[in-house]
Design a protein around this motif. Sequence first.
Motif, short mmCIF file in Angstrom:
data_model
loop_
_atom_site.label_atom_id
_atom_site.label_comp_id
_atom_site.label_asym_id
_atom_site.label_seq_id
_atom_site.Cartn_x
_atom_site.Cartn_y
_atom_site.Cartn_z
N TRP A 46 0.83 -1.21 0.00
CA TRP A 46 0.00 0.00 0.00
C TRP A 46 0.87 1.26 0.00
N ALA A 47 1.87 1.29 0.87
CA ALA A 47 2.76 2.45 0.94
C ALA A 47 3.55 2.62 -0.36
N LYS A 48 3.97 1.50 -0.94
CA LYS A 48 4.71 1.57 -2.20
C LYS A 48 3.83 2.12 -3.31
N SER A 49 2.57 1.67 -3.36
CA SER A 49 1.66 2.15 -4.39
C SER A 49 1.40 3.64 -4.24
N ILE A 50 1.28 4.11 -3.00
CA ILE A 50 1.09 5.55 -2.76
C ILE A 50 2.30 6.33 -3.24
N GLY A 51 3.49 5.82 -2.95
CA GLY A 51 4.71 6.48 -3.41
C GLY A 51 4.76 6.57 -4.92
N GLU A 52 4.43 5.47 -5.59
CA GLU A 52 4.46 5.46 -7.05
C GLU A 52 3.39 6.36 -7.64
N ARG A 57 6.29 11.87 -4.34
CA ARG A 57 6.08 13.01 -3.44
C ARG A 57 5.71 12.57 -2.03
N ILE A 58 5.04 11.41 -1.90
CA ILE A 58 4.58 10.92 -0.60
C ILE A 58 5.36 9.67 -0.23
N ALA A 59 5.89 9.65 0.97
CA ALA A 59 6.57 8.47 1.48
C ALA A 59 6.02 8.14 2.86
N ILE A 60 5.82 6.87 3.11
CA ILE A 60 5.27 6.40 4.38
C ILE A 60 6.30 5.54 5.10
N THR A 61 6.60 5.90 6.33
CA THR A 61 7.49 5.12 7.17
C THR A 61 6.65 4.33 8.17
N GLY A 243 -4.15 19.08 4.98
CA GLY A 243 -3.08 19.97 4.56
C GLY A 243 -2.38 19.55 3.28
N LEU A 244 -2.78 18.42 2.72
CA LEU A 244 -2.16 17.96 1.48
C LEU A 244 -2.60 18.80 0.29
N LYS A 250 -5.75 13.47 -3.56
CA LYS A 250 -6.38 12.50 -4.45
C LYS A 250 -5.67 11.15 -4.37
N VAL A 251 -4.35 11.18 -4.30
CA VAL A 251 -3.60 9.92 -4.18
C VAL A 251 -4.03 9.17 -2.93
N MET A 252 -4.12 9.88 -1.81
CA MET A 252 -4.51 9.21 -0.56
C MET A 252 -5.96 8.72 -0.64
N ASP A 253 -6.86 9.55 -1.16
CA ASP A 253 -8.25 9.12 -1.27
C ASP A 253 -8.38 7.90 -2.18
#
Length: 339
Positions: A46-52, A57-61, A243-244, A250-253
Amino acid sequence: MKLKALLASAGLAAFAATAQAAEVELTLSHWVPATHMLQPGGMEPWAKSIGEASGGRIAITIYPASQLGAAPDHYDMARDGIVDIGFINPGYQPGRFPIIAAGEIPFLVANAKGGSRALDEWYRQYATREMKDVYTCMVIVHDPGTLHGTKGPIQVPADLKGKNIRPAHATMARLVNSLGAASVQVPAGEMRELISKGAADMTASPWNSIYTFGLQDVTKHHLDLPFYVTTFAFVMNKAKIDGLSPADRKVMDDHCTPEWAEKMATRWADAEAAGRQKMIDAGNHTFYKPTPDDVNLWKRATATLQGEWEAAATEAGVDAKAAWANLGETLKKYGADVK
């Protein structure tokens, strides 16, 4: 500084390197081990897909194993901005989230894949009311679990009387209490210590989590029945998501949908289901398979739970009977209703 130190100690350098290059750095905190299939099979893809999808622009740790806080605190941690995204078990806080507790009622959800998609879709109409302090990204359930004990038999409800039982959530705690057992509620990560010290005779768990949390040598007796599921949610700090930029929002949604709920649950569900066969192959476990009459006893014992849920949901301002009917229809739509 504290987060950087924890990151280094967790050995998550790959996530950190990505985060440092990103415009938006998000922390995702949970309370199961990093080896639990939910992380490599769900959270990491999921985190990788968000990054791609965000073009980097978005990275999840990811911080596993309660590094940033105790399991029951994760909703408030996300609400207060201690973490950006928290993985929560609403049932760890009895009475606080009565609507989503519908998913905790035994013999309701037949499987985790369609069940996660259905429960997520159903709960979206209530999430902004019940979890108004956060952004509810998605809701999932685990593969149907059962009861595992240090001694048997565990075949009919009467076998629970006089036992100390670690329930999976508040609904099951009420059930075991009604059957003459005492509930000893602790998060999943504390199951082994509880049982190995003799403070509990049984625990509720999906099958492979017995291995994940190291109980396979202390719980040798098992109710061989798909009994219940537990509801979970990924919730996000409202200020952070609000704040995004529009593009990042849109990526997160797009990654907080019923479809993603099913994806998040799929590999975990397969891993949990495989745990039963692993125990059979081990050859040193006893399985108690209820007869049809025994199953009816279990269903009779749990029959009051729906009414209790309807009363709590009504008090929370929901048309409970309509909500329950809609949940059943949604589960059926995704092949996750108990026949």
